[in-house]
Design a protein around this motif. Sequence first.
Motif, PDB file in Angstrom:
ATOM      1  N   UNK A 166      67.150  34.696  33.076  1.00 17.94           N
ATOM      2  CA  UNK A 166      67.785  33.872  31.762  1.00 17.94           C
ATOM      3  C   UNK A 166      67.844  34.833  30.543  1.00 17.94           C
ATOM      4  N   UNK A 167      67.275  35.910  30.400  1.00 16.89           N
ATOM      5  CA  UNK A 167      67.524  36.864  29.443  1.00 16.89           C
ATOM      6  C   UNK A 167      68.786  37.435  29.326  1.00 16.89           C
ATOM      7  N   UNK A 168      69.217  37.832  30.720  1.00 14.48           N
ATOM      8  CA  UNK A 168      70.631  38.632  30.799  1.00 14.48           C
ATOM      9  C   UNK A 168      71.480  37.117  30.455  1.00 14.48           C
ATOM     10  N   UNK A 169      71.332  36.140  30.796  1.00 17.57           N
ATOM     11  CA  UNK A 169      72.315  34.989  30.599  1.00 17.57           C
ATOM     12  C   UNK A 169      72.389  34.792  29.062  1.00 17.57           C
ATOM     13  N   UNK A 228      68.818  26.809  47.157  1.00 21.08           N
ATOM     14  CA  UNK A 228      67.352  27.051  47.966  1.00 21.08           C
ATOM     15  C   UNK A 228      66.962  28.681  48.007  1.00 21.08           C
ATOM     16  N   UNK A 229      68.066  29.302  48.184  1.00 18.90           N
ATOM     17  CA  UNK A 229      67.704  30.929  48.174  1.00 18.90           C
ATOM     18  C   UNK A 229      67.885  31.645  46.852  1.00 18.90           C
ATOM     19  N   UNK A 230      68.950  31.039  46.166  1.00 12.57           N
ATOM     20  CA  UNK A 230      69.258  32.014  45.060  1.00 12.57           C
ATOM     21  C   UNK A 230      69.632  31.369  43.861  1.00 12.57           C
ATOM     22  N   UNK A 231      69.540  31.927  42.595  1.00  8.81           N
ATOM     23  CA  UNK A 231      70.007  31.182  41.217  1.00  8.81           C
ATOM     24  C   UNK A 231      71.247  31.926  40.815  1.00  8.81           C
ATOM     25  N   UNK A 232      72.155  31.177  40.380  1.00  4.23           N
ATOM     26  CA  UNK A 232      73.372  32.028  39.902  1.00  4.23           C
ATOM     27  C   UNK A 232      73.866  31.416  38.621  1.00  4.23           C
ATOM     28  N   UNK A 233      74.231  32.351  37.757  1.00  2.00           N
ATOM     29  CA  UNK A 233      74.814  31.743  36.267  1.00  2.00           C
ATOM     30  C   UNK A 233      75.927  32.463  36.011  1.00  2.00           C
ATOM     31  N   UNK A 281      80.768  36.535  33.079  1.00  2.00           N
ATOM     32  CA  UNK A 281      79.617  37.244  33.400  1.00  2.00           C
ATOM     33  C   UNK A 281      79.066  36.489  34.762  1.00  2.00           C
ATOM     34  N   UNK A 282      78.906  37.110  35.548  1.00  3.02           N
ATOM     35  CA  UNK A 282      78.219  36.523  36.885  1.00  3.02           C
ATOM     36  C   UNK A 282      76.939  37.226  37.142  1.00  3.02           C
ATOM     37  N   UNK A 283      76.060  36.211  37.291  1.00  2.00           N
ATOM     38  CA  UNK A 283      74.705  36.832  37.611  1.00  2.00           C
ATOM     39  C   UNK A 283      73.961  36.017  38.701  1.00  2.00           C
ATOM     40  N   UNK A 331      77.852  41.053  37.684  1.00  5.93           N
ATOM     41  CA  UNK A 331      79.311  41.352  37.665  1.00  5.93           C
ATOM     42  C   UNK A 331      80.070  40.850  36.412  1.00  5.93           C
ATOM     43  N   UNK A 332      80.797  41.500  36.088  1.00  2.00           N
ATOM     44  CA  UNK A 332      81.391  41.310  34.640  1.00  2.00           C
ATOM     45  C   UNK A 332      83.105  41.522  34.847  1.00  2.00           C
ATOM     46  N   UNK A 333      83.802  40.408  34.646  1.00  2.00           N
ATOM     47  CA  UNK A 333      85.182  40.525  34.896  1.00  2.00           C
ATOM     48  C   UNK A 333      85.623  40.311  33.449  1.00  2.00           C
ATOM     49  N   UNK A 334      86.592  41.261  32.853  1.00  2.00           N
ATOM     50  CA  UNK A 334      87.084  40.907  31.885  1.00  2.00           C
ATOM     51  C   UNK A 334      88.216  42.003  31.678  1.00  2.00           C
TER      52      UNK A 334
END
Lengths: 221, 412
Positions: free
Chosen positions: B322-325, B349-354, B402-404, B391-394
Amino acid sequence: MTEQTEPVPARPRVFLVDDHGMFRAGVRAELGPTVDVVGEAGTVAEAVAAIALHVPDVVLLDVHMPDGGGRAVLEAVRQTHPQVRFLALSVSDAAEDVIGLIRAGARGYVTKTISATELADAVRRVADGDAVFSPRLAGFVLDAFAQRDNTPVRDPELDLLTNREREVLRLLARGYAYKEIASELFISVKTVETHVSSVLRKLQMSNRYELSRWAVDRRLV
Amino acid sequence: MPPRFGPPIGPPAPYPKLYRRAEGRILAGTAAGIAEHLQIPVIFVRVTFAALLVPAGLGAILYAVFWAILDVDPADRARGKGSRNLGQLFAFMGGAVVLAVVLAIVGVSGPYLLFWFLGVVGVGGVVIWRRADDGLRERWAAITPRNPWLAMMLARDRTATTVRLVGGGLLVLVGLIGFLAATGELSAIRDGLLFGAALLVGVGVVGAPWLAKIVTDLGNERRERIRSQERAEIAAIVHDQVLHTLALIQRSSDDPREVARLARGQERELRNWLYKPTASPTERIAAALEAAAAEVEDTYAVAVDAVVVGDCDVDERLLPLVLAAREALVNAGKHAKVPTVSLYAEVEPEQVSVFVRDRGAGFDLDTVDGDRHGVRGSILGRMKRHGGKAEIRSSPGDGTEVRLTMQRGAVS
């Protein structure tokens, strides 16, 4: 859902239904350069009569209006003019409103904060017979079709999303445009549109509990 | 809790209250309750009641009075055992037969008969007045302080109330008439009774419309009160927030960014109030991400389109996510120079992606200075430290995403 493939004129003929005159004027001004706004109405009865008269390509429909709201217009018109396509436009993005309108037959849903160019795009897409999902609607659909252990799947054709459809919806929810989705997934824009249309069909036809629950909450089954 | 010194002293043992027991009952649980209270085997109590039947059925009166006065043990009721069952019905029928036989054998006469009728009157009165719980009676009294019986008739489950009123009333009437007959007063006051009955009927005919009106008025008044409470709540929201925001918008009408920020913030508040169940941002991840989005909207005057699919509790693995997001949103708000940023989160169920995405200025990741703490420390480093991926794509001019991703703990 029948796919209409008749040729559509370059400038779609659009009809506005909203009980706020100021909002109608704003949309008219914004869309003016790209579409033909053939008429507008502020009440359900007016709208039903005028749509039957003009037979526009796309009706921009407000969800919340007195006398039954957008849903009433949708149902009345679809009986007599099934070729008219509806794009719902509302300030509310509550799940039951969104899903309810889509299940009643609207081909897309966007919120009123949408920018003018995006709205024009959405109108054109609906006029072409494709579906329009806002990021939030894509999120709702992912949520509603989420795999849960206890969900009965009566009809896999309708009650489940394919992996590709899921990927497309995820990218839509992440704010990607169709073109960006196409290049991200190495498919054509046309294929993206096909996937979204097929999700729309499932959204309208599936009997999944999550969908009927949202509809029941507003007595919209 | 106050600090304790020395050995713990529990609260004083509550004075044991006499209840009817639902567990182990045959009739109404009166005997079982008394036995438990006196800490003697229940059979003694039952035998005592049975023996007391001999003097003109006194045991039955006593039993009925205890029954009417005593409550079912709340502990039993909490376990869902308070309801009636068919076995009780047979027990009652058996009891009635036994009572009839006993009375037929020993006969009832003289002063005992008076007890009987007084007992019946008493039970009838108690039946009317005791309806299950005291809370209900207080509510009746609160609705119409001056005529609680009227409120009683308006109370929710009318059938039960009617049965109780009619049954209790019949008991009182039978008991009174019997008492008067036994004391030989009945003939003396028969004319009076007739007169009284006629008077009652007359008053009923005259007063019925008035009574009906009171009943409707009462219902209307209650509805009106609920409505005005709702109105007051809405007025409070409108007054505290909306009018305040409108005033601020007028004052800063020459600053479009500020106007947009104010309008956006107010829209969010209203939306939350109208549509969303509130969850604590410290507990649920959807609420936490939406709170972060709201904070960035307010601080940097951008619109954050937040879409969260699924939800789960925030634990020590997900808090860094949450803090990184939030940091990614802050970066987008500060540097992207676009009006909207997209936030998408999915709880699987296994992971959270932001995913945080903007179509703004973008930057070249390789040229970011080492002192730009935000990207390296707060996003990449933080996710790495806690076992997640970032991962940051820019690229300049093409926006940033930003993919977390963070694996979820064993517990779901």
